[in-house]
Design a protein around this motif. Structure first.
Motif, short mmCIF file in Angstrom:
data_model
loop_
_atom_site.label_atom_id
_atom_site.label_comp_id
_atom_site.label_asym_id
_atom_site.label_seq_id
_atom_site.Cartn_x
_atom_site.Cartn_y
_atom_site.Cartn_z
N PHE A 1 0.81 -1.22 0.00
CA PHE A 1 0.00 0.00 0.00
C PHE A 1 0.85 1.27 0.00
O PHE A 1 0.32 2.36 0.15
N ALA A 2 2.17 1.12 -0.14
CA ALA A 2 3.06 2.27 0.08
C ALA A 2 2.99 3.31 -1.04
O ALA A 2 3.21 4.49 -0.79
N THR B 1 14.89 -2.98 1.68
CA THR B 1 14.27 -4.13 2.37
C THR B 1 13.79 -5.16 1.35
O THR B 1 13.96 -6.36 1.54
N PHE C 1 14.68 -9.40 1.06
CA PHE C 1 13.74 -10.52 1.14
C PHE C 1 14.18 -11.73 0.31
O PHE C 1 13.74 -12.85 0.58
N GLU D 1 4.84 -0.27 6.91
CA GLU D 1 5.29 -0.59 5.55
C GLU D 1 6.12 0.55 4.98
O GLU D 1 7.18 0.34 4.40
N CYS E 1 8.42 -3.48 4.83
CA CYS E 1 7.96 -4.85 5.12
C CYS E 1 6.93 -5.31 4.09
O CYS E 1 6.30 -4.48 3.44
N LEU E 2 6.77 -6.61 3.98
CA LEU E 2 5.66 -7.14 3.21
C LEU E 2 4.50 -7.34 4.18
O LEU E 2 4.71 -7.85 5.28
N LEU E 3 3.33 -6.94 3.79
CA LEU E 3 2.19 -7.12 4.69
C LEU E 3 0.96 -7.45 3.87
O LEU E 3 0.84 -7.02 2.72
N ASN E 4 0.12 -8.23 4.44
CA ASN E 4 -1.17 -8.49 3.80
C ASN E 4 -2.04 -9.31 4.74
O ASN E 4 -1.65 -9.60 5.87
N SER F 1 6.18 -9.63 6.91
CA SER F 1 7.49 -10.24 6.71
C SER F 1 8.48 -9.08 6.67
O SER F 1 8.24 -8.10 5.96
#
Lengths: 426, 434
Positions: A269-270, A346, A350, B94, B99-102, B115
């Motif tokens: 959503f960034a 980041t 990953f 985020e 970060c990864l988010l959901n 994550s």
């Protein structure tokens, strides 16, 4: 995980060496682009199934049986004239799978009977693709940017359907010869022993290598609106963008990639588009932007991909263009530059969480001719970019008046309003 | 002492069990379950909280509320409002960390994950703890998000396979809540109120109805202490967790449903009820579906796709706790007839013997074994798979795929086939393009 890229005479080898994990994934990519034609496009559609339809002493059934008994898979993908073979297996079964892969490459049958079957299957798939609104919107946008000889141009589904019956086994064999003879980009992720086996097999398999010299045919940018009515869909899929006159090697590419991430980073959503058009205005479930179709020596384009319900389409487009214009007029802020430097750094970290993700990432850089050192330098550069450079490239390349819009879905009732709006902004 | 061998006796927790390198603890103060799995040298942690509530816990007229609430957990909490975090802590996290988010909703569960690089674990857990109880649910925040969910609904509903599946599950189940799709009906989504969401939130979002998974490059003790710090003080409501206890009435005879749309697509879909996840029968069904529909060697690809009668075949078997409907979609080639394809499919299945499928089953089992290894190569994938086993009853079944697979024989698969495709178990759908 240890990452390496080793050049060889006719192929290059990238490897992600892991600790003991018991599985292996290999990706082998070949660029076959010379000049896009309707026939070549159709051959590319037929090729994966045709190549998997019997090799050497194996009939199609025997070949598939041998691969599947290993619990392994061989997938073939052709996108924009880039052919990729993707092999997945246990470490134990790798030698046997590579022997089957070699048989497929060295002795493909392309039997008439199988080609007849492949054509029938492909014709049905093409019929099905007529309602794929997302793909249609994307293709129409690209066709506005590139001439028919360019790899990014797509002939219509109806043209492909007419051409499928005319493709011959001779044409398929010629295409396969090109796949075999052009330079290969081979990547493997797995244990050290698997990497060694793969390197040895590739050396045995690759005796020559050509660099493909393809025709690139970017058109002068001209804003265009294209709408295709697909009444069965509920949303209108949209592709919005502009061709960009730079390659991935151009110094403006990195600041531009950064700017596009600020506008609409894919996933999450960034990005500005998600945080405004979805989160604040509630107009769509997803809206992202990215640079596509670039290579070291090839220009690409900028694209926003989204969808709106018919009733929200004009408002959604207005909001999207408002955000592009805001970016073009005011650029990015210091705070955004700082935030996205962290976000992009980041994202890069990953890949360490998964060997398959590390492999996919390494393979993409490998295919573009990077060394491991150059890949790391490129990733660092993306996080070291200066605000002034980002705002300069935004001014140069992202003026909303140059944007084209392509939509596919239930457009019938809103196309007049969309056209009126488009005339007012372009 | 190595990270892996950290003792099981962790203050504030009760140790429950270990399987496949995963430890389960329960937080003594409130019953929050914690699953921990160590993955060294990745520098990444995934935290995943799964609430044992999904669309199966919804009532008539409120379909899709679990999924709607999932969206609302990304909105600001009261603490965010006080701290003037207008976009909510999750979104801020985020933007600050990348970060990864959901999140995603299932029939039996709702899951949220982050994550991120290891050093951000405390922040991630703090956000997760805050939004367990502190989300602001009012009409002003709800209305724009309803627009997004309606956009999501239209995205799915524009897909003929989804539209037909919705009708098929509602036909297959007369009273069990698996009879409506997770996203709900458009009309119900339009009618949601903040008050309805608040009630659902209060009922189900509580420590004793949640499982927190911490997977990645983080010391066990440090992870468990962080979870205790952020969640330990949260109290459970005094009320019991509302649960439906519904037994689906026995099906008598074949059920049919049809959709007509302005489209060039024609689909025949055959649905059959199968046992829940974690059972031998669930995995047997998966093997059976693979044998019938998945890949160029499958029975129906050879019989129908290769002969040009059908353009493509897809199948879906959801990982649910209770008996659910699996569906095979056959997309017809031009000028083909739904009835004729149905006849071929059902007759073929009835006539299949152990000899016909033995070799295919051998290969399918080999494929599943390889897939299982590939599915466990990242913290997010591990969390995803654990989530489904957790929601279906016992996360430790994560470790049971290979032992169960060993027990599956050609005979058990053929028996499953003949039992699944009987008139008292089938729901057949047709999508007719006009």
């Amino acid at each position: 995980m240890k990452l390496e890229i080793t050049p060889n005479q006719y192929f290059s080898l990238a490897s992600v060496t892991t600790k003991k994990i018991g599985i292996v994934k290999c990706i082998i990519s070949v660029d076959t682009h010379s000049q896009n034609t309707l026939t070549k496009q159709v051959i590319e559609q037929l090729y994966p199934d045709a190549l998997l339809s019997g090799s050497g002493t194996y009939s199609r059934e025997e070949f598939l049986d041998a691969v599947n008994l290993l619990g392994a898979s061989i997938d073939i993908d052709v996108t924009d004239a880039r052919v990729s073979f993707i092999l997945r297996t246990t470490s134990e079964a790798l030698p046997k799978l590579l022997r089957l892969f070699a048989a497929m490459i060295q002795e493909p049958m392309f039997a008439h009977k199988e080609l007849k079957r492949v054509k029938a299957v492909t014709l049905n798939q093409l019929q099905q693709a007529k309602e794929d609104s997302r793909a249609i919107a994307h293709e129409k946008l690209r066709n506005n940017f590139y001439g028919a000889a360019d790899r990014k141009y797509s002939y219509s589904i109806d043209e492909c359907i007419e051409t499928v019956p005319r493709v011959t086994t001779t044409q398929l064999r010629k295409f396969h010869k090109q796949v075999v003879e052009n330079n290969w980009f081979c990547s493997i992720g797995g244990e050290a022993a698997a990497v060694k086996i793969f390197a040895t097999e590739m050396k045995k398999l690759k005796h020559d290598g050509n660099v493909s010299e393809g025709t690139h045919q970017p058109k002068p940018p001209k804003p265009n609106l294209s709408l295709e009515n697909i009444p069965s869909r509920q949303n209108i899929d949209l592709s919005i963008g502009v061709p960009l006159p730079i390659t991935r090697s151009h110094p403006d590419y990195i600041p531009l990639a950064f700017a596009i991430a600020v506008l609409g980073k894919v996933g999450g959503f960034a990005g500005r588009l998600m945080s405004t058009i979805r989160e604040k205005e509630g107009l769509t479930y997803g809206i992202y932007s990215q640079l596509e179709g670039f290579a070291s020596q090839e220009q690409g384009y900028f694209r926003i991909t989204t969808f709106f319900s018919p009733v929200n389409t004009v408002q959604g487009l207005k909001s999207t263009f408002r955000e592009i214009k805001k970016l073009h007029t005011h650029g990015v802020s210091h705070a955004e530059v700082d935030a996205f430097k962290t976000i992009l750094a980041t994202q890069q970290s990953f890949v360490k969480d998964s060997f398959t993700r590390t492999l996919a990432d390494l393979h993409n850089y490998h295919y573009e001719g990077f060394t491991v050192q150059e890949m790391h330098a490129y990733k660092r550069a993306l996080c070291d970019v200066k605000k002034a450079d980002i705002n300069r490239v935004i001014k140069t390349y992202l003026d909303p008046v140059h944007m084209s819009v392509s939509g596919a879905g239930p457009v019938k009732d809103v196309q007049k309003d969309v056209r009126n709006w488009f005339e007012s902004v372009s | 002492m190595s990270k892996k061998s950290t003792p099981k006796n962790v203050p504030g927790y009760t140790f429950v069990k270990t399987a496949a390198g995963i430890d389960e603890f329960v937080l003594k103060s409130n019953g929050l379950r914690v699953l921990y799995h160590y993955r060294p040298d990745t520098e990444v942690v995934t935290t995943n909280i799964t609430y044992l509530v999904g669309s199966a816990d919804e009532q008539l007229g409120k379909s899709g509320i679990a999924h709607m609430l999932e969206h609302m957990l990304f909105k600001p909490t009261r603490a965010d409002k006080q701290a003037k975090i207008t976009n909510g802590s999750a979104m801020k996290f985020e933007l600050e960390t990348g970060c990864l988010l959901n999140a995603n909703t299932g029939k039996d569960r709702t899951t949220y994950f982050f994550s991120y690089p290891t050093e951000h674990m405390q922040t991630a857990l703090k956000i997760e703890a805050q939004r367990m109880t502190d989300v602001i649910l009012n009409q002003k925040v709800l209305t724009p998000e309803q627009g997004n969910v309606l956009s999501e609904f239209d995205m799915y509903n524009g897909d003929p396979y989804f539209a037909l599946s919705v009708q098929m599950v509602s036909t297959a189940f007369l009273s069990h809540p698996y009879g409506h799709e997770i996203i709900g009906y458009r009309e119900d989504i339009e009618d949601f109120t903040a008050q309805r969401l608040q009630q659902f939130y209060t009922d189900y979002y509580r420590p004793d109805n949640a499982v927190m998974m911490v997977i990645g490059d983080i010391d066990k003790k440090e992870a468990l202490e962080a979870v205790k710090k952020q969640f330990g003080a949260i109290k459970n409501p005094a009320t019991a967790i509302p649960r439906h206890d519904i037994r689906e009435p026995k099906q008598e005879g074949l059920r049919r449903v049809s959709i007509e749309r302005n489209s060039s697509t024609d689909i025949l879909s055959i649905g059959f009820k199968h046992a829940g996840m974690g059972t031998t029968q669930w995995l047997t069904t998966l093997v059976m579906l693979t044998v019938l529909t998945d890949g160029p060697e499958s029975i129906f690809e050879k019989l129908l796709v290769d002969t040009g009668k059908v353009a493509s075949i897809d199948s879906a078997q959801e990982p649910t706790k209770d008996t659910n409907l699996a569906i095979i979609h056959f997309t017809l080639a031009p000028n083909q007839n739904h009835g004729e394809i149905e006849k071929i499919v059902l007759e073929t299945i009835q006539n299949l013997t152990v000899t016909d499928v033995a070799q295919l089953i051998k290969k399918t089992k080999a494929r599943i074994r390889t897939d299982e290894l590939f599915a466990r190569t990242s913290s997010m994938q591990i969390a995803q798979e654990l989530t489904e086993y957790t929601a279906s009853g016992d996360w430790a079944n994560y470790n049971q795929t290979l032992p169960i697979l060993k027990k599956i024989t050609p005979k058990t698969v053929v028996d499953c086939m003949h039992q699944s495709f009987t008139t008292n178990n089938l729901t057949i759908g047709t999508f007719i393009g006009k």
